[in-house]
Design a protein around this motif. Sequence first.
Motif, short mmCIF file in Angstrom:
data_model
loop_
_atom_site.label_atom_id
_atom_site.label_comp_id
_atom_site.label_asym_id
_atom_site.label_seq_id
_atom_site.Cartn_x
_atom_site.Cartn_y
_atom_site.Cartn_z
N LYS B 60 61.55 80.37 -25.97
CA LYS B 60 61.93 81.48 -26.83
C LYS B 60 63.09 81.13 -27.76
N THR B 61 64.07 80.39 -27.25
CA THR B 61 65.18 79.99 -28.11
C THR B 61 64.73 79.00 -29.17
N THR B 62 63.82 78.10 -28.79
CA THR B 62 63.28 77.16 -29.76
C THR B 62 62.59 77.91 -30.90
N MET B 63 61.86 78.97 -30.55
CA MET B 63 61.19 79.75 -31.59
C MET B 63 62.19 80.38 -32.53
N LEU B 64 63.28 80.90 -31.96
CA LEU B 64 64.30 81.52 -32.79
C LEU B 64 64.93 80.49 -33.72
N ARG B 65 65.15 79.29 -33.19
CA ARG B 65 65.74 78.22 -34.01
C ARG B 65 64.78 77.77 -35.10
N ILE B 66 63.49 77.85 -34.82
CA ILE B 66 62.51 77.52 -35.86
C ILE B 66 62.56 78.56 -36.98
N ILE B 67 62.68 79.82 -36.59
CA ILE B 67 62.76 80.88 -37.61
C ILE B 67 64.02 80.71 -38.45
N VAL B 224 56.13 88.59 -24.18
CA VAL B 224 56.55 87.87 -22.99
C VAL B 224 56.09 86.44 -23.15
N MET B 225 57.05 85.52 -23.08
CA MET B 225 56.76 84.12 -23.36
C MET B 225 56.83 83.31 -22.09
N HIS B 226 55.92 82.35 -21.99
CA HIS B 226 55.87 81.49 -20.80
C HIS B 226 55.25 80.17 -21.21
#
Lengths: 271, 376
Positions: B60-67, B224-226
């Motif tokens: 989830k944090t990686t996704m935020l950093r991608i955004i 919900v991410m997994h």
Amino acid sequence: MTAKRLGWAVAAMGVLLACIYLFLYAPIFYVIYTSFAADIVWPFPPAFSMAAYGDLFTSSLYGDALRNSLVLGLGSALLSTVLATGGAIGVLRHRSRWRGLALGLFLTPLFVADLLIGISTLAFNARVLDLPGNMYSAIAANAIPGTSFAFLIILAQLVRYDWAMDDAAMVFGAGPVRCFIEITLPTIWPCLLGAFLIGFILAFNNLEISFYNLGAIPTLPSVAWGSLRFGLGPELFALAAMVNFIVFAIFGVMYLLMRYKIVRFGYRETL
Amino acid sequence: MRNAGTCQQFVKAGTSVPDAVLKLQAIVKRFGTVTAVDRIDLTIERGEFFALLGPSGSGKTTMLRIIAGLERPDEGGVFIGDRDVTALPPYARHVGMVFQNFLLFPHKTAAENIVFPLRMQRLGRAERDERLAWAMSLMRLGGLEDRYPNELSGGQQQRVALARGLISRPALLLLDEPLANLDRELRSEMEVEIRRYQKELELPFIYVTHNQEEALTMSDRIAVMHNGAFEQIGAKTEIYTNPATAFVAGFVGHSNRFEGKLVEISGGLARMAWQGDAMLVPVPRDPRPGGAILFAIKFEDLEIARAPDGVDRTGRNRLAGTLRDVIFKGQTANYIVALGDGSEITISSAPRGLDLRMSEPVIVHWPVARGATFHV
């Protein structure tokens, strides 16, 4: 173990420690003491005189040498600090399997004798560039071990820096240069200053590298070395004491600045 | 609504409040052999409070950093408004962000921290001061302008971080576990405040957290991410009451889990064999009679009664057990019941009117349609 035996052990350790400090500092204090002595050959019992300092300041040779040494020290320290800062940031920020190699290559100049660095730069200047000895090449050559030292100092401090801070600055619109000037530099400048001062002291005190590169241009160490031919003059003691004083003063200033800096801003250790 | 006025001003004064839509298309990010984000598609609507919920390491944090542009995706595209920003660095994206640990600049005062994004945009001083005043009053930071971050309390630092994230009127605000380092009381206070700011500003928030309570309290929609993928994405009530997978059932809310075998399906219900007993449970997706299934039911969906109470309970599942302990929590109490096989289940209900004693035989019962069933 009785308290009495423990007391003896502590006393023995104290004596040993005192001996080690004596070993480290006796030569330096002897030089400083003698520089104020009336008779430098056998300065006991103490009889003080400022004659040595008078000789030092009236001689024009030392003035030129001091100026050259300052230029050499400042130039070399600046170059070392800039190169080492770039290197340390690069090694810390970019994950790569060559990281260890890059780090090692920054440090290996530490293990090359100053004499060899001096000779090889001299040869390079003479054979390849067809240049006589000059201040620029002396600055560059002194920056070789200087960069390695500065790299070590900066790296040791910079591992504590939180690079996420730069991420934050970038998200808020700061480009890489802006980010470095606004965020990174204000936080890390004490360690850059430390590296700069160490680089300055190394180049300022250096004899071998500077001597090969400068030839006839005098620096304080080369003048001190050269004057040995005419015997130990009192002004040499005064010179050594002055140089020691400058070095100690730099360390003192450095300590106070770092201390002050930590009190005022600090790393984010309160969180 | 003390801030309603300033808020109106915020909306009007903006040269263009962007359309505030984020689109992710088939984002993939790998770190070495690990796939941190695995083909994620996502659309964030204008004015939405969206929570990315998942355990640590779920991506989830990686996704935020991608955004934000702090990581480049290996595949896929990022669109903010109608702009393709996939190749743009963070400083060209115009998003706001609130970081874990706040990441306030330690050598700048609160006010300098807050106006930093505006200075980077080279906004005029007058406008800068005006917006600073707006942000300070919105975040109730008046009088703290000249404090350094280490002279601020945790809650104040949090508000400074929020003000810094909001002041440039970004297209969207990303929040990376911003409450993780606050104590419990402050956290629940900030949960309410953050949601209030979001509703007032009508700005899309993307909120990353591993804390299901935060996600449920604040957001409108939850993913919900997994293992780098979405297990389920939907309205928070949907996620809570209708978990799509066993992982979601285990991660959101507090559930009892029963592992058994699917015997047959009849009348829209599944019969599950469990410990020599039979339970009627909802039908799992793609039912395979004879297959192993997991039945998950939330603590509060179970009811407890003294045994035997002689009440007719047709249409309900019943389990007999003995009461082990009662954990009083104020509004509710958790009744821990030991079943015949020695396993323990928990029932959460209002503590009043149930004067059960320890080691007393009890009956746990619930309507047959409750809970969720999954093949495992």
